[in-house]
Design a protein around this motif. Structure first.
Motif, mmCIF file in Angstrom:
data_model
loop_
_atom_site.group_PDB
_atom_site.id
_atom_site.type_symbol
_atom_site.label_atom_id
_atom_site.label_comp_id
_atom_site.label_asym_id
_atom_site.label_seq_id
_atom_site.Cartn_x
_atom_site.Cartn_y
_atom_site.Cartn_z
ATOM 1 N N VAL A 48 0.838 -1.200 0.000
ATOM 2 C CA VAL A 48 0.000 0.000 0.000
ATOM 3 C C VAL A 48 0.875 1.253 0.000
ATOM 4 C CG1 VAL A 48 -1.697 1.335 1.301
ATOM 5 C CG2 VAL A 48 -1.940 -1.141 1.118
ATOM 6 N N LEU A 49 1.909 1.263 0.864
ATOM 7 C CA LEU A 49 2.828 2.407 0.909
ATOM 8 C C LEU A 49 3.505 2.620 -0.441
ATOM 9 C CD1 LEU A 49 4.477 1.825 4.397
ATOM 10 C CD2 LEU A 49 3.098 3.804 3.751
ATOM 11 N N TRP A 50 3.947 1.538 -1.048
ATOM 12 C CA TRP A 50 4.652 1.620 -2.323
ATOM 13 C C TRP A 50 3.738 2.166 -3.428
ATOM 14 C CZ3 TRP A 50 8.438 2.362 -5.344
ATOM 15 C CH2 TRP A 50 8.460 1.892 -6.652
ATOM 16 N N LEU A 51 2.490 1.705 -3.462
ATOM 17 C CA LEU A 51 1.558 2.179 -4.483
ATOM 18 C C LEU A 51 1.253 3.659 -4.302
ATOM 19 C CD1 LEU A 51 -0.903 -0.854 -4.722
ATOM 20 C CD2 LEU A 51 0.934 -0.221 -6.297
ATOM 21 N N ILE A 52 1.167 4.097 -3.043
ATOM 22 C CA ILE A 52 0.972 5.528 -2.776
ATOM 23 C C ILE A 52 2.174 6.320 -3.274
ATOM 24 C CG2 ILE A 52 0.779 7.279 -0.971
ATOM 25 C CD1 ILE A 52 -0.778 5.214 0.687
ATOM 26 N N GLN A 53 3.373 5.851 -2.928
ATOM 27 C CA GLN A 53 4.589 6.539 -3.373
ATOM 28 C C GLN A 53 4.676 6.565 -4.891
ATOM 29 O OE1 GLN A 53 8.292 4.683 -2.313
ATOM 30 N NE2 GLN A 53 9.528 6.415 -3.003
ATOM 31 N N LEU A 54 4.390 5.434 -5.519
ATOM 32 C CA LEU A 54 4.490 5.334 -6.975
ATOM 33 C C LEU A 54 3.523 6.288 -7.660
ATOM 34 C CD1 LEU A 54 5.922 3.746 -9.232
ATOM 35 C CD2 LEU A 54 4.033 2.104 -9.149
ATOM 36 N N ALA A 55 2.290 6.349 -7.162
ATOM 37 C CA ALA A 55 1.278 7.208 -7.779
ATOM 38 C C ALA A 55 1.637 8.686 -7.628
ATOM 39 C CB ALA A 55 -0.089 6.931 -7.148
ATOM 40 N N VAL A 56 1.996 9.100 -6.411
ATOM 41 C CA VAL A 56 2.324 10.507 -6.169
ATOM 42 C C VAL A 56 3.588 10.904 -6.933
ATOM 43 C CG1 VAL A 56 2.943 12.204 -4.418
ATOM 44 C CG2 VAL A 56 1.204 10.484 -3.911
ATOM 45 N N GLU A 84 -0.605 5.506 10.293
ATOM 46 C CA GLU A 84 0.329 5.844 11.365
ATOM 47 C C GLU A 84 1.762 5.957 10.837
ATOM 48 O OE1 GLU A 84 -1.941 3.701 15.154
ATOM 49 O OE2 GLU A 84 -0.505 2.577 13.925
ATOM 50 N N THR A 85 2.103 5.041 9.944
ATOM 51 C CA THR A 85 3.453 5.076 9.356
ATOM 52 C C THR A 85 3.676 6.342 8.552
ATOM 53 O OG1 THR A 85 3.554 2.650 9.247
ATOM 54 C CG2 THR A 85 5.065 3.877 7.832
ATOM 55 N N LEU A 86 2.687 6.744 7.766
ATOM 56 C CA LEU A 86 2.814 7.954 6.953
ATOM 57 C C LEU A 86 2.932 9.203 7.828
ATOM 58 C CD1 LEU A 86 0.294 7.268 4.045
ATOM 59 C CD2 LEU A 86 2.794 7.426 3.883
ATOM 60 N N ILE A 87 2.124 9.265 8.890
ATOM 61 C CA ILE A 87 2.182 10.419 9.790
ATOM 62 C C ILE A 87 3.556 10.503 10.453
ATOM 63 C CG2 ILE A 87 1.280 11.385 11.943
ATOM 64 C CD1 ILE A 87 -1.471 10.268 11.137
ATOM 65 N N GLU A 88 4.056 9.379 10.958
ATOM 66 C CA GLU A 88 5.369 9.371 11.603
ATOM 67 C C GLU A 88 6.472 9.696 10.599
ATOM 68 O OE1 GLU A 88 6.379 6.047 13.993
ATOM 69 O OE2 GLU A 88 4.428 5.941 14.963
ATOM 70 N N SER A 89 6.328 9.221 9.377
ATOM 71 C CA SER A 89 7.342 9.490 8.344
ATOM 72 C C SER A 89 7.425 10.974 8.030
ATOM 73 C CB SER A 89 7.018 8.694 7.076
ATOM 74 O OG SER A 89 7.026 7.312 7.321
ATOM 75 N N PRO A 133 11.643 1.889 6.430
ATOM 76 C CA PRO A 133 12.334 1.507 7.671
ATOM 77 C C PRO A 133 11.395 1.452 8.875
ATOM 78 C CG PRO A 133 13.658 3.082 6.452
ATOM 79 C CD PRO A 133 12.332 3.005 5.759
ATOM 80 N N LEU A 134 10.450 2.389 8.976
ATOM 81 C CA LEU A 134 9.489 2.369 10.083
ATOM 82 C C LEU A 134 8.585 1.140 9.997
ATOM 83 C CD1 LEU A 134 8.496 6.139 10.338
ATOM 84 C CD2 LEU A 134 9.708 4.787 12.057
ATOM 85 N N THR A 135 8.246 0.728 8.780
ATOM 86 C CA THR A 135 7.459 -0.497 8.608
ATOM 87 C C THR A 135 8.271 -1.718 9.019
ATOM 88 O OG1 THR A 135 6.270 0.526 6.758
ATOM 89 C CG2 THR A 135 6.104 -1.853 6.961
ATOM 90 N N ALA A 136 9.581 -1.659 8.771
ATOM 91 C CA ALA A 136 10.453 -2.756 9.198
ATOM 92 C C ALA A 136 10.591 -2.807 10.716
ATOM 93 C CB ALA A 136 11.832 -2.597 8.554
ATOM 94 N N LEU A 173 8.514 16.603 -5.187
ATOM 95 C CA LEU A 173 8.990 15.248 -5.446
ATOM 96 C C LEU A 173 10.101 14.864 -4.478
ATOM 97 C CD1 LEU A 173 8.890 12.704 -7.200
ATOM 98 C CD2 LEU A 173 10.477 13.819 -8.788
ATOM 99 N N ALA A 174 10.994 15.806 -4.192
ATOM 100 C CA ALA A 174 12.077 15.558 -3.237
ATOM 101 C C ALA A 174 11.516 15.293 -1.841
ATOM 102 C CB ALA A 174 13.035 16.752 -3.207
ATOM 103 N N VAL A 175 10.493 16.044 -1.465
ATOM 104 C CA VAL A 175 9.856 15.846 -0.155
ATOM 105 C C VAL A 175 9.219 14.464 -0.076
ATOM 106 C CG1 VAL A 175 7.974 16.595 1.350
ATOM 107 C CG2 VAL A 175 9.468 18.292 0.286
ATOM 108 N N VAL A 176 8.570 14.048 -1.136
ATOM 109 C CA VAL A 176 7.947 12.714 -1.167
ATOM 110 C C VAL A 176 9.004 11.626 -1.002
ATOM 111 C CG1 VAL A 176 6.758 11.052 -2.656
ATOM 112 C CG2 VAL A 176 5.954 13.415 -2.526
ATOM 113 N N ILE A 177 10.123 11.768 -1.701
ATOM 114 C CA ILE A 177 11.201 10.779 -1.580
ATOM 115 C C ILE A 177 11.719 10.729 -0.149
ATOM 116 C CG2 ILE A 177 13.548 10.193 -2.311
ATOM 117 C CD1 ILE A 177 12.876 11.432 -5.034
ATOM 118 N N MET A 178 11.896 11.898 0.478
ATOM 119 C CA MET A 178 12.384 11.930 1.858
ATOM 120 C C MET A 178 11.413 11.260 2.814
ATOM 121 S SD MET A 178 14.362 15.569 2.452
ATOM 122 C CE MET A 178 12.977 16.607 1.985
ATOM 123 N N ILE A 179 10.134 11.511 2.624
ATOM 124 C CA ILE A 179 9.123 10.907 3.500
ATOM 125 C C ILE A 179 9.164 9.390 3.402
ATOM 126 C CG2 ILE A 179 6.632 10.597 3.821
ATOM 127 C CD1 ILE A 179 6.323 13.576 3.058
#
Length: 213
Positions: free
Chosen positions: A81-89, A143-148, A132-135, A120-126
């Protein structure tokens, strides 16, 4: 002449370096192979960080293959889910950057290109923090997105360093180092894992490694 202790220390350092390099190669190849279907890249990235963070934080013998696939299975849903969000944005912002670049010559287009590139740079940083937080923790995607987002801005010097690593390695591949593509993911992963250990030092319990192994 070198003393026996000095020779032993040099041998230990060489052995640790060789072991670390071997681990980066193994995990880099696993990451690439497991990311080839594209949709699985998120789970593969989380698995990579699980292995590296475990080995950095733990004094136990280094393990690579078993914890990689264990994390891949356990975190597949959240990571995908995180990856698909990142890929789309990232795709939307990337298209914007290209579109405004192609227009060129107009001040407004240049400004919009810079804004899109910064976003785009901000998205990559997030997302340098998201996997790593998911790991590390069993949080929901929200929750992961908010913490990121919080960590990306709070630990901004480390965020910029992680961004530089994430951009520099692919850039070097396009400049004649394409033959390192098999381990490029591992290089980014190990570098950003060390960065995350510092950036998340208040979040990672002392004396404990990632939760998911």
């Amino acid at each position: 002449m070198l003393s026996a202790n000095a020779i032993t220390d040099d041998s230990d350092r060489l052995w640790k370096f060789s072991e670390g390099l071997t681990g980066v190669c193994i995990v880099g190849v696993l990451w690439l192979l497991c990311s080839l279907p594209i949709v699985t890249a998120g789970a593969s990235t989380t698995a990579m960080y699980t292995v590296f963070l475990r080995n950095i934080r733990s004094h136990e013998p280094k393990k690579y293959v078993k914890p990689f696939f264990a994390s891949f299975r356990q975190s597949f849903r959240e990571s995908t889910v995180l990856w698909l969000i990142q890929l789309a944005v990232s795709a939307v912002l990337g298209v914007d950057v290209y579109y405004y670049y192609r227009l060129g010559g107009v001040r407004t287009c240049l400004a919009l290109e810079v804004v899109s590139l910064c976003l785009l740079a901000v998205v990559i940083m997030i997302f340098c923090y998201a996997f790593p937080l998911t790991a590390l923790y069993r949080n929901t995607v929200k929750e992961t997105l908010i913490e990121s987002v919080q960590h990306a801005f709070y630990s901004w010097p480390w965020s910029l360093l992680a961004l530089a690593v994430s951009v520099a390695v692919p850039f070097l591949l396009t400049k004649g180092l394409w033959y390192l593509v098999l381990i490029a993911g591992g290089v980014i992963g190990i570098a950003n894992s060390y960065i995350m250990v510092h950036a998340l030092k208040r979040e990672i319990p002392r004396g404990h490694g990632p939760a998911k192994f």
